[in-house]
Design a protein around this motif. Structure first.
Motif, PDB file in Angstrom:
ATOM      1  N   ARG A 255       0.830  -1.213   0.000  1.00  0.00           N
ATOM      2  CA  ARG A 255       0.000   0.000   0.000  1.00  0.00           C
ATOM      3  C   ARG A 255       0.857   1.252   0.000  1.00  0.00           C
ATOM      4  NH1 ARG A 255      -4.646  -1.781   4.441  1.00  0.00           N
ATOM      5  NH2 ARG A 255      -5.647  -3.359   3.118  1.00  0.00           N
ATOM      6  N   ALA A 256       1.922   1.223   0.786  1.00  0.00           N
ATOM      7  CA  ALA A 256       2.815   2.382   0.803  1.00  0.00           C
ATOM      8  C   ALA A 256       3.480   2.572  -0.552  1.00  0.00           C
ATOM      9  CB  ALA A 256       3.868   2.203   1.896  1.00  0.00           C
ATOM     10  N   SER A 257       3.818   1.444  -1.182  1.00  0.00           N
ATOM     11  CA  SER A 257       4.429   1.538  -2.510  1.00  0.00           C
ATOM     12  C   SER A 257       3.448   2.133  -3.508  1.00  0.00           C
ATOM     13  CB  SER A 257       4.870   0.140  -2.970  1.00  0.00           C
ATOM     14  OG  SER A 257       5.840  -0.394  -2.095  1.00  0.00           O
ATOM     15  N   ALA A 258       2.168   1.663  -3.408  1.00  0.00           N
ATOM     16  CA  ALA A 258       1.153   2.213  -4.307  1.00  0.00           C
ATOM     17  C   ALA A 258       0.967   3.707  -4.074  1.00  0.00           C
ATOM     18  CB  ALA A 258      -0.162   1.473  -4.112  1.00  0.00           C
ATOM     19  N   ALA A 259       0.903   4.082  -2.768  1.00  0.00           N
ATOM     20  CA  ALA A 259       0.746   5.506  -2.456  1.00  0.00           C
ATOM     21  C   ALA A 259       1.962   6.303  -2.928  1.00  0.00           C
ATOM     22  CB  ALA A 259       0.555   5.688  -0.953  1.00  0.00           C
ATOM     23  N   SER A 260       3.149   5.704  -2.754  1.00  0.00           N
ATOM     24  CA  SER A 260       4.362   6.387  -3.201  1.00  0.00           C
ATOM     25  C   SER A 260       4.344   6.569  -4.709  1.00  0.00           C
ATOM     26  CB  SER A 260       5.599   5.583  -2.788  1.00  0.00           C
ATOM     27  OG  SER A 260       5.665   5.453  -1.391  1.00  0.00           O
ATOM     28  N   ALA A 261       3.860   5.529  -5.405  1.00  0.00           N
ATOM     29  CA  ALA A 261       3.793   5.642  -6.861  1.00  0.00           C
ATOM     30  C   ALA A 261       2.852   6.756  -7.276  1.00  0.00           C
ATOM     31  CB  ALA A 261       3.332   4.313  -7.447  1.00  0.00           C
ATOM     32  N   VAL A 262       1.714   6.856  -6.553  1.00  0.00           N
ATOM     33  CA  VAL A 262       0.768   7.934  -6.880  1.00  0.00           C
ATOM     34  C   VAL A 262       1.401   9.303  -6.644  1.00  0.00           C
ATOM     35  CG1 VAL A 262      -1.421   8.997  -6.208  1.00  0.00           C
ATOM     36  CG2 VAL A 262      -1.250   6.514  -6.445  1.00  0.00           C
ATOM     37  N   VAL A 263       2.085   9.417  -5.491  1.00  0.00           N
ATOM     38  CA  VAL A 263       2.726  10.703  -5.168  1.00  0.00           C
ATOM     39  C   VAL A 263       3.774  11.059  -6.220  1.00  0.00           C
ATOM     40  CG1 VAL A 263       4.249  11.855  -3.501  1.00  0.00           C
ATOM     41  CG2 VAL A 263       2.287  10.523  -2.704  1.00  0.00           C
ATOM     42  N   ILE A 264       4.581  10.052  -6.574  1.00  0.00           N
ATOM     43  CA  ILE A 264       5.632  10.313  -7.559  1.00  0.00           C
ATOM     44  C   ILE A 264       5.028  10.689  -8.906  1.00  0.00           C
ATOM     45  CG2 ILE A 264       7.486   9.208  -8.864  1.00  0.00           C
ATOM     46  CD1 ILE A 264       8.113   7.598  -6.332  1.00  0.00           C
ATOM     47  N   CYS A 265       3.933   9.977  -9.259  1.00  0.00           N
ATOM     48  CA  CYS A 265       3.288  10.288 -10.539  1.00  0.00           C
ATOM     49  C   CYS A 265       2.714  11.699 -10.557  1.00  0.00           C
ATOM     50  CB  CYS A 265       2.182   9.269 -10.814  1.00  0.00           C
ATOM     51  SG  CYS A 265       2.796   7.628 -11.216  1.00  0.00           S
ATOM     52  N   VAL A 266       2.040  12.054  -9.446  1.00  0.00           N
ATOM     53  CA  VAL A 266       1.397  13.378  -9.411  1.00  0.00           C
ATOM     54  C   VAL A 266       2.428  14.496  -9.471  1.00  0.00           C
ATOM     55  CG1 VAL A 266       0.040  14.948  -7.960  1.00  0.00           C
ATOM     56  CG2 VAL A 266      -0.671  12.550  -8.267  1.00  0.00           C
ATOM     57  N   PHE A 267       3.441  14.384  -8.574  1.00  0.00           N
ATOM     58  CA  PHE A 267       4.424  15.468  -8.504  1.00  0.00           C
ATOM     59  C   PHE A 267       5.435  15.425  -9.638  1.00  0.00           C
ATOM     60  CE2 PHE A 267       3.002  15.291  -4.063  1.00  0.00           C
ATOM     61  CZ  PHE A 267       2.722  16.640  -3.844  1.00  0.00           C
ATOM     62  N   GLY A 268       5.552  14.256 -10.273  1.00  0.00           N
ATOM     63  CA  GLY A 268       6.497  14.182 -11.375  1.00  0.00           C
ATOM     64  C   GLY A 268       5.880  14.398 -12.737  1.00  0.00           C
ATOM     65  N   LEU A 269       4.525  14.568 -12.757  1.00  0.00           N
ATOM     66  CA  LEU A 269       3.833  14.657 -14.027  1.00  0.00           C
ATOM     67  C   LEU A 269       4.313  15.842 -14.860  1.00  0.00           C
ATOM     68  CD1 LEU A 269       1.634  13.601 -15.908  1.00  0.00           C
ATOM     69  CD2 LEU A 269      -0.019  15.013 -14.653  1.00  0.00           C
ATOM     70  N   LEU A 270       4.419  16.991 -14.203  1.00  0.00           N
ATOM     71  CA  LEU A 270       4.798  18.186 -14.957  1.00  0.00           C
ATOM     72  C   LEU A 270       6.206  18.058 -15.524  1.00  0.00           C
ATOM     73  CD1 LEU A 270       3.321  21.011 -12.679  1.00  0.00           C
ATOM     74  CD2 LEU A 270       2.419  20.131 -14.833  1.00  0.00           C
ATOM     75  N   GLY A 271       7.124  17.475 -14.680  1.00  0.00           N
ATOM     76  CA  GLY A 271       8.494  17.363 -15.143  1.00  0.00           C
ATOM     77  C   GLY A 271       8.682  16.299 -16.218  1.00  0.00           C
ATOM     78  N   ARG A 272       7.724  15.363 -16.328  1.00  0.00           N
ATOM     79  CA  ARG A 272       7.905  14.272 -17.278  1.00  0.00           C
ATOM     80  C   ARG A 272       7.133  14.463 -18.582  1.00  0.00           C
ATOM     81  NH1 ARG A 272       6.921   9.100 -13.443  1.00  0.00           N
ATOM     82  NH2 ARG A 272       8.376   7.984 -14.806  1.00  0.00           N
ATOM     83  N   LEU A 273       6.305  15.529 -18.625  1.00  0.00           N
ATOM     84  CA  LEU A 273       5.508  15.733 -19.836  1.00  0.00           C
ATOM     85  C   LEU A 273       6.394  15.925 -21.070  1.00  0.00           C
ATOM     86  CD1 LEU A 273       2.588  18.032 -18.592  1.00  0.00           C
ATOM     87  CD2 LEU A 273       2.474  15.649 -19.336  1.00  0.00           C
ATOM     88  N   SER A 274       7.494  16.628 -20.864  1.00  0.00           N
ATOM     89  CA  SER A 274       8.345  16.933 -22.025  1.00  0.00           C
ATOM     90  C   SER A 274       9.055  15.692 -22.571  1.00  0.00           C
ATOM     91  CB  SER A 274       9.393  17.996 -21.636  1.00  0.00           C
ATOM     92  OG  SER A 274      10.212  17.491 -20.597  1.00  0.00           O
ATOM     93  N   HIS A 275       9.161  14.678 -21.715  1.00  0.00           N
ATOM     94  CA  HIS A 275       9.862  13.460 -22.152  1.00  0.00           C
ATOM     95  C   HIS A 275       8.909  12.339 -22.547  1.00  0.00           C
ATOM     96  CE1 HIS A 275      13.588  15.209 -20.659  1.00  0.00           C
ATOM     97  NE2 HIS A 275      12.962  15.490 -19.508  1.00  0.00           N
ATOM     98  N   ALA A 276       7.610  12.558 -22.420  1.00  0.00           N
ATOM     99  CA  ALA A 276       6.638  11.474 -22.622  1.00  0.00           C
ATOM    100  C   ALA A 276       6.688  10.914 -24.042  1.00  0.00           C
ATOM    101  CB  ALA A 276       5.231  11.979 -22.311  1.00  0.00           C
ATOM    102  N   LEU A 277       6.716  11.800 -25.038  1.00  0.00           N
ATOM    103  CA  LEU A 277       6.672  11.337 -26.423  1.00  0.00           C
ATOM    104  C   LEU A 277       7.918  10.514 -26.770  1.00  0.00           C
ATOM    105  CD1 LEU A 277       5.188  11.319 -29.091  1.00  0.00           C
ATOM    106  CD2 LEU A 277       6.335  13.478 -29.700  1.00  0.00           C
ATOM    107  N   ALA A 278       9.088  11.023 -26.358  1.00  0.00           N
ATOM    108  CA  ALA A 278      10.331  10.291 -26.660  1.00  0.00           C
ATOM    109  C   ALA A 278      10.355   8.926 -25.953  1.00  0.00           C
ATOM    110  CB  ALA A 278      11.534  11.139 -26.238  1.00  0.00           C
ATOM    111  N   ARG A 279       9.885   8.881 -24.691  1.00  0.00           N
ATOM    112  CA  ARG A 279       9.864   7.630 -23.949  1.00  0.00           C
ATOM    113  C   ARG A 279       8.910   6.632 -24.594  1.00  0.00           C
ATOM    114  NH1 ARG A 279       8.103   9.483 -19.533  1.00  0.00           N
ATOM    115  NH2 ARG A 279      10.126  10.114 -18.714  1.00  0.00           N
TER     116      ARG A 279
END
Length: 781
Positions: free
Chosen positions: A295-319
């Motif tokens: 559960r903590a891992s799932a919550a951590s993944a959500v937190v990382i996804c939410v806070f990392g979304l803006l920083g990862r948008l620019s790399h989404a297409l290349a990835r």
């Protein structure tokens, strides 16, 4: 008024901080820290609670065990004191009878009280005429030295070293009237008695309950269902590591980490040990920890996804593009792998093995060297699938694949052809000795026990080998001949290895021909039943009959049961053949009744495959319903060795059969050495003494003693005892004198066709067929 530059700089600092690339990583780390600190505290609390619970349980178990063992030891010591008093004031040899008659000795059949003279000879004993066996000098010296109870070392339960179980002997010195040493009194009890309080629901499969002497010898130790005796350990070291208040440690005898307590028994040179395995006791807490972590891992993944979304948008297409390319490459590799490998075991499949064998033959031809193909088949693998399920069978195949790989050298190949068939390629084999070494290594590896669904199982394998160029020059010939050699190994009793033999291959073809004929025998009505009479040993009156299967082949003539029944059993054809025997025998018995002939029980033998067939109960019920035969007039004979292979399962099947109302007999009794306690578990009506005892009863004392013991056992359990293979009047007189109930054999009557046996029934009905007469010849039925 314009704001000052300083104020503008201070006011703009939060905005610049919010726009900084450090904001989202800092917020992410802060939230993750809160989540994981909470998870660590929760898991620490759960593990601490589990540790306290395990320690408390170990304490409760040790105290309970101490009380139970102390009670038993005091009862044993009291018995020894009572026998000592009776001996020193009584008539030396009759005190045991007197005490037992007044119920002053233990009533539990596991206890045996004995008197031993000063030379170690048994004078008298309860329940076992031989007492506890001859006592050695060391045990006499120990008892002679002190006027207190001596605890002996574990010893085999019988003179047979292969017999299971062990016993403990407790002894006390006996004095003559002048105070001199006059022998010892002993109480012998099963060592497993002191671990009988093992409660699997509380102790689990890896807990421990043990009785340990201060000499460092375990009198009894149980973990799960396994009881061991006689192991040694360092008592002082163990006492220091296991104080009265308990400890968690890896126990030295098996390395399992447990919460355990050791309590010394006041007044006795013994201690009890009780403990629970940490793996089992902490299972729930560890499961919760895994849940918290997930559960903590799932919550951590959500937190990382939410806070990392803006920083990862620019790399989404290349990835995304890079992932698509990687998936395409991985898919291509996977397709290629599946085309040449077995999906279950990961071994090369038939296609890849064929390519490798073709290349190996070409290289062997070019360099003029030998190669070998080994064909391997697991023995009785179908029983694993049928009994434990296909998932267990798959697990077994995976483990077999790992073991086969470990047996081979560099450059050798093992492949799975399908089912339980494996094939090995030895591409550069210089000699037959190397092939034999590899084959024996494979047999040894497969024979080691397997753990399936939490239980230990053993299987074996049959291996055949073909060599290039001796046994074949091409891929097809080598594989075919290795397969043929494997079947030759199976015919030799399985669990062995054979090189290809052209002569034996021809014999295998004959066996296949016999199996093919056997499949058509039912359709062509080639089977017949003969009936052999059973008569009362005293009156000679007809008491029943046994139906015996005969096969008249149109081309080969009469084929003996020992030729075709093993083939039928192995191929599974015994099930439809047995169904025909059952219905035919029931219908024939009912037909004789309708003609006014006596209603006598008819006996039918069940093979292992028939007995364990889940459809047996339904087929029996249907046969009785269709033919109208009363259930009590049908007797099912089951071999003793078959029942003893799996006692618990056999008892369940026999109980269901008994609910139908049919009679049950144990066939070939005596060869399996069933104990009285084992025999009492089976709901049976009669036992049939194996014919080998009849041959040896007149000349071999052991056979005579066993025969008399079997008859006595049958009388004790109120069972009818039938002697098979009676051929002489001397045998009949001997068995009649010892209380045997019924006779069967050529002395009574040879097996007869239904028409001939009908005349016997009519003769008995008219009073002309009774009595017993010696046979004209002594062929085997």
């Amino acid at each position: 008024m314009k704001p000052s530059p300083l104020r503008s700089t201070v006011a703009g600092a939060p905005h610049r901080l919010a726009e900084s690339a450090l904001l989202f990583p800092l917020l992410t780390l802060m939230v993750l820290g809160i989540i994981w600190v909470g998870v660590l505290r929760l898991t620490a609390n759960e593990m601490a609670a589990a540790d306290r619970a395990a320690a408390l349980l170990a304490r409760e178990l040790s105290e309970t065990c101490e009380a139970q063992v102390l009670g038993a030891l005091h009862e044993i010591d009291q018995t020894l004191k009572l026998v000592k008093y009776a001996h020193e004031t009584g008539s030396r040899l009759r005190e045991l009878d007197s005490l037992e008659a007044r119920a002053l000795l233990p009533q539990d059949p596991r206890f045996t009280v004995s008197l031993i003279d000063r030379d170690g000879r048994v004078l008298a004993g309860t329940r076992d005429p031989s007492g506890a066996g001859r006592v050695d000098a060391a045990e006499l010296r120990a008892a002679r030295a002190i006027d207190a109870m001596v605890v002996g070392l574990p010893r085999p339960a019988s003179d047979d070293p292969a017999a299971p179980g062990a016993t403990l002997r407790f002894s006390r010195r006996l004095d003559a009237g002048d105070g001199s040493f006059d022998g010892i009194a002993t109480v012998t009890v099963d060592a497993a008695y002191f671990t009988a309080g093992y409660d699997a629901a509380r102790l689990g499969e890896h807990g421990v309950l043990a009785l340990l002497g201060r000499d460092g010898v375990f009198r009894a130790r149980r973990s799960g269902a396994v009881v061991t005796t006689g192991d040694r350990t360092d008592y002082a070291a163990l006492r220091a590591r296991l104080p009265d208040d308990g400890a968690a440690l890896s126990t030295p005898w098996d390395g399992v980490r447990r919460h355990a307590r050791m309590r010394e028994l006041p007044g006795f040179p013994l201690a009890v040990i009780a403990g629970v395995a940490d793996d089992e006791q902490f299972a729930a807490a560890r499961a919760k920890r895994r849940t918290f972590v997930l559960r903590a891992s799932a919550a951590s993944a959500v937190v990382i996804c939410v806070f990392g979304l803006l920083g990862r948008l620019s790399h989404a297409l290349a990835r995304s593009r890079r992932r698509a390319v990687e998936e395409h490459i991985a898919h291509a590799r996977r397709v290629e792998y599946l085309a040449y490998h077995d999906s279950l075991t990961g071994l090369p499949n038939r296609s890849l093995f064929s390519k490798l064998l073709g290349q190996g033959i070409a290289e062997a031809r070019e360099h003029e060297r030998q190669l070998a193909v080994l064909f391997l088949d697991l023995d009785h693998f179908k029983q694993i699938n049928d009994t434990l399920g296909h998932d267990a069978g798959d697990d077994l195949l995976k483990e077999v694949a790992l073991r086969l790989r470990a047996c081979l050298g560099e450059g050798d190949t093992v492949a799975r052809l399908g089912g339980d068939e494996f094939v090995v390629l030895l591409p550069a084999t210089a000699s037959d000795a190397r092939i034999t070494d590899v084959a024996e290594a494979i047999l040894t590896a497969v024979a080691r026990p397997f753990m399936l669904i939490g239980q230990e199982f053993r299987i074996s394998a049959s291996v055949g080998a073909a060599r290039y160029p001796l046994d074949g020059l091409d891929e097809q010939s080598l594989t075919k001949h290795a397969d043929s050699a494997m079947y030759q190994a199976k015919e030799d009793g399985k669990n062995n290895f054979q090189f290809y033999s052209e002569t034996r291959s021809a014999n295998a073809l004959q066996r296949l021909s016999l199996e093919a004929s056997l499949r058509r025998a039912l359709e062509r009505d080639e089977f017949a039943l003969h009936y052999q009479a059973k008569r009362d040993a005293v009156t000679g009156q007809l008491t029943g009959m046994e139906a015996l299967l005969r096969w008249e082949h149109p081309d080969l003539g009469s084929i003996g049961p020992m030729q075709f029944l093993p083939v039928a059993e192995e191929s599974g054809l015994i099930v439809p053949i047995g169904r025909w025997v059952l219905r035919t025998a029931c219908a024939q018995g009912m037909a004789w009744q309708k003609q006014g002939l006596p209603a006598l029980p008819v006996a039918i033998n069940l093979t292992a495959r028939q007995f364990f067939d889940p459809r047996l109960i339904g087929e029996l019920s249907a046969a009785l319903t269709v033919t109208g035969l009363a259930p009590e007039l049908l007797e099912l004979e089951v071999a003793e060795s078959l029942l003893m292979n799996d006692v618990e399962r056999s008892v369940g099947i026999l109980t269901h059969l008994r609910l139908l109302g049919v009679r049950i007999a144990i066939d070939d009794f005596g060869v399996g050495y069933s104990s009285l306690s084992a025999l009492r578990q089976f709901p049976i009506d009669s036992i049939k003494i194996d014919r080998s005892f009849m041959r040896d009863a007149g000349s071999v004392p052991e056979a005579r003693a066993l025969t008399e013991a079997i008859i006595g056992m049958g009388r004790t359990l109120s069972m009818s005892v039938v002697a098979q293979g009676i051929e002489t009047e001397a045998q009949a007189d001997y068995l009649r004198a010892n209380g045997c109930n019924e006779f069967q054999g050529y002395y009574v009557s040879r097996p007869l066709a239904a028409g001939e046996f009908e005349q016997v029934l009519r003769g008995d009905l008219a009073g002309q067929g009774g009595g017993l007469a010696a046979p004209a010849s002594s062929a085997v039925a």
